[in-house]
Design an enzyme around this catalytic site. Structure first.
Site, PDB file in Angstrom:
ATOM      1  N   GLY A 102      27.733 -16.777 -31.512  1.00 32.07           N
ATOM      2  CA  GLY A 102      27.811 -17.497 -32.908  1.00 32.07           C
ATOM      3  C   GLY A 102      26.907 -18.346 -33.228  1.00 32.07           C
ATOM      4  O   GLY A 102      27.294 -19.231 -34.495  1.00 32.07           O
ATOM      5  N   SER A 103      25.406 -18.688 -32.504  1.00 36.27           N
ATOM      6  CA  SER A 103      24.672 -19.273 -33.089  1.00 36.27           C
ATOM      7  C   SER A 103      24.135 -19.510 -34.557  1.00 36.27           C
ATOM      8  O   SER A 103      23.300 -20.729 -35.737  1.00 36.27           O
ATOM      9  CB  SER A 103      23.324 -20.160 -32.234  1.00 36.27           C
ATOM     10  N   LYS A 108      29.823  -4.228 -33.602  1.00 34.83           N
ATOM     11  CA  LYS A 108      30.388  -2.985 -34.256  1.00 34.83           C
ATOM     12  C   LYS A 108      29.705  -2.044 -35.480  1.00 34.83           C
ATOM     13  O   LYS A 108      29.228  -3.798 -36.710  1.00 34.83           O
ATOM     14  CB  LYS A 108      31.386  -2.959 -34.823  1.00 34.83           C
ATOM     15  N   ILE A 158      29.613  -1.396 -39.455  1.00 33.36           N
ATOM     16  CA  ILE A 158      30.942  -1.613 -39.982  1.00 33.36           C
ATOM     17  C   ILE A 158      31.351  -0.256 -41.251  1.00 33.36           C
ATOM     18  O   ILE A 158      30.141   0.568 -41.137  1.00 33.36           O
ATOM     19  CB  ILE A 158      30.217  -2.684 -41.180  1.00 33.36           C
ATOM     20  N   ASN A 208      23.420  -8.669 -42.744  1.00 37.09           N
ATOM     21  CA  ASN A 208      22.981  -8.214 -41.041  1.00 37.09           C
ATOM     22  C   ASN A 208      21.902  -9.186 -40.920  1.00 37.09           C
ATOM     23  O   ASN A 208      20.494  -9.566 -41.960  1.00 37.09           O
ATOM     24  CB  ASN A 208      23.047  -7.208 -41.448  1.00 37.09           C
ATOM     25  N   HIS A 244      19.135  -9.419 -38.327  1.00 37.38           N
ATOM     26  CA  HIS A 244      18.358  -8.248 -36.702  1.00 37.38           C
ATOM     27  C   HIS A 244      17.281  -8.994 -35.994  1.00 37.38           C
ATOM     28  O   HIS A 244      15.916  -9.664 -37.025  1.00 37.38           O
ATOM     29  CB  HIS A 244      17.803  -7.395 -37.509  1.00 37.38           C
ATOM     30  N   ASP A 269      20.746  -1.092 -38.721  1.00 33.96           N
ATOM     31  CA  ASP A 269      19.571  -2.081 -39.332  1.00 33.96           C
ATOM     32  C   ASP A 269      19.173  -0.942 -40.066  1.00 33.96           C
ATOM     33  O   ASP A 269      17.002  -0.641 -40.395  1.00 33.96           O
ATOM     34  CB  ASP A 269      18.902  -1.567 -37.628  1.00 33.96           C
ATOM     35  N   GLU A 325      16.053 -17.298 -36.800  1.00 35.73           N
ATOM     36  CA  GLU A 325      17.270 -16.712 -37.681  1.00 35.73           C
ATOM     37  C   GLU A 325      17.958 -17.778 -38.145  1.00 35.73           C
ATOM     38  O   GLU A 325      18.080 -17.786 -39.628  1.00 35.73           O
ATOM     39  CB  GLU A 325      18.186 -16.262 -36.399  1.00 35.73           C
TER      40      GLU A 325
END
Ligand code: GRF
Length: 208
Positions: free
Chosen positions: A14-15, A93, A95, A109, A111, A152, A181
Site C-alpha cells: 500500500g505504498s 483482482k 474489477i 489504476n 501500472h 491494463d 508512481e
C-alpha cells in the site's frame, strides 16, 4: 471545492495509498480516502488503514456464493462510504462489470511500465521489471489509466518515463519506478478532483 471521496483498493503493502494519503495531508490533493478495500487478510494496506483510522474491509469473491453476491456487497460498501472514485493501488483482482458500470470512467489504476508495453495478464509486480530488463528496453516508466474490462487497457490519464540503467536489477528498477508512481498517482487523481478531465473515446483530455 468539495473533496473527492476515494475508495482505495489494494492487495499489498500500500505504498501508493500512503503516498496519496500524504498528498492529501500536505494539501496537494483535495480529496479524502473514505474506505480501503483489500482481498488479502495480511495486506500492509490494511495495517495502514488501521494506523490512520480509515474504515477498511477485507473482502474477496471467494467469501461469497456467487460473483453477483460479491459485487453486491462491494457496491454496498462503496455506497455506504459515498465513494466518488475507485483507486486501484496494487489490487491484484480484476474489477467486475457491475462495478465498472456503477463507476464509469471513475476507476483508476497505476501500472509500473509505459503501457501498452509490458502490461496485460500475468505482467504484474517484479515480473514487469524483469520483462523490461530481459527485453533490453532503455526506458520504462509509470502509467495511470482508467480501468476497463481488459487488464491494463483503459484510456491513459498520465505517463512518466523512467530510464533503465545498465546495472539495473528488477529490484533497483522497481524501486525507482515506485518513487515515480508515488509522485504521479496523486497528480493524476488531482486532475479528477479539480474536474479537469474530459474523455473522448480512448483519449483523456486534460483541461487547464
Ligand atoms: C505498484 O508497483 C503498482 O504499480 C502495481 O502494484 C504495486 C503496488 O505497490 N499495480 P503498493 O502496494 O502501492 O506499495
Amino acid at each position: 471545492m468539495t473533496r473527492l471521496r476515494l475508495a482505495v483498493f489494494g492487495s499489498g503493502y500500500g505504498s501508493n495509498c500512503r503516498a496519496i494519503h500524504q498528498a492529501i495531508s500536505d494539501r496537494q490533493l483535495t480529496a479524502e480516502i473514505t474506505v480501503i478495500i483489500s482481498d488479502q487478510e495480511k495486506a500492509g494496506i490494511l495495517d495502514f488503514a488501521k494506523e490512520q483510522g480509515i474504515p477498511a474491509f477485507r473482502i474477496a469473491s471467494s467469501d461469497f456464493a456467487s460473483l453477483t453476491d460479491f459485487h453486491h456487497a462491494l457496491l454496498e460498501i462503496l455506497k455506504q462510504y459515498h465513494a466518488d472514485m475507485i483507486i486501484l493501488a496494487g489490487y491484484m483482482k480484476k474489477i467486475g462489470k457491475p462495478i465498472l458500470r456503477a463507476y464509469p470512467n471513475r476507476v483508476l489504476n497505476i501500472h509500473p511500465a509505459l503501457l501498452p508495453a509490458f502490461g496485460g495478464k500475468g505482467l504484474y509486480g517484479k515480473r514487469v521489471h524483469q520483462a523490461v530488463l530481459d527485453y533490453g528496453a532503455k526506458i520504462t516508466g509509470v502509467t495511470v489509466h482508467l480501468v476497463d474490462e481488459e487488464y491494463d487497457h483503459g484510456p491513459v490519464v498520465m505517463q512518466k518515463a523512467v530510464p533503465v540503467l545498465d546495472h539495473d536489477t528488477a529490484d533497483s528498477l522497481a524501486e525507482r519506478v515506485l518513487q515515480t508512481e508515488h509522485e504521479l498517482y496523486p497528480t493524476a487523481i488531482r486532475l479528477f478532483a479539480e474536474n479537469r478531465v474530459r474523455i473522448e473515446n480512448r483519449k483523456v483530455i486534460i483541461m487547464n
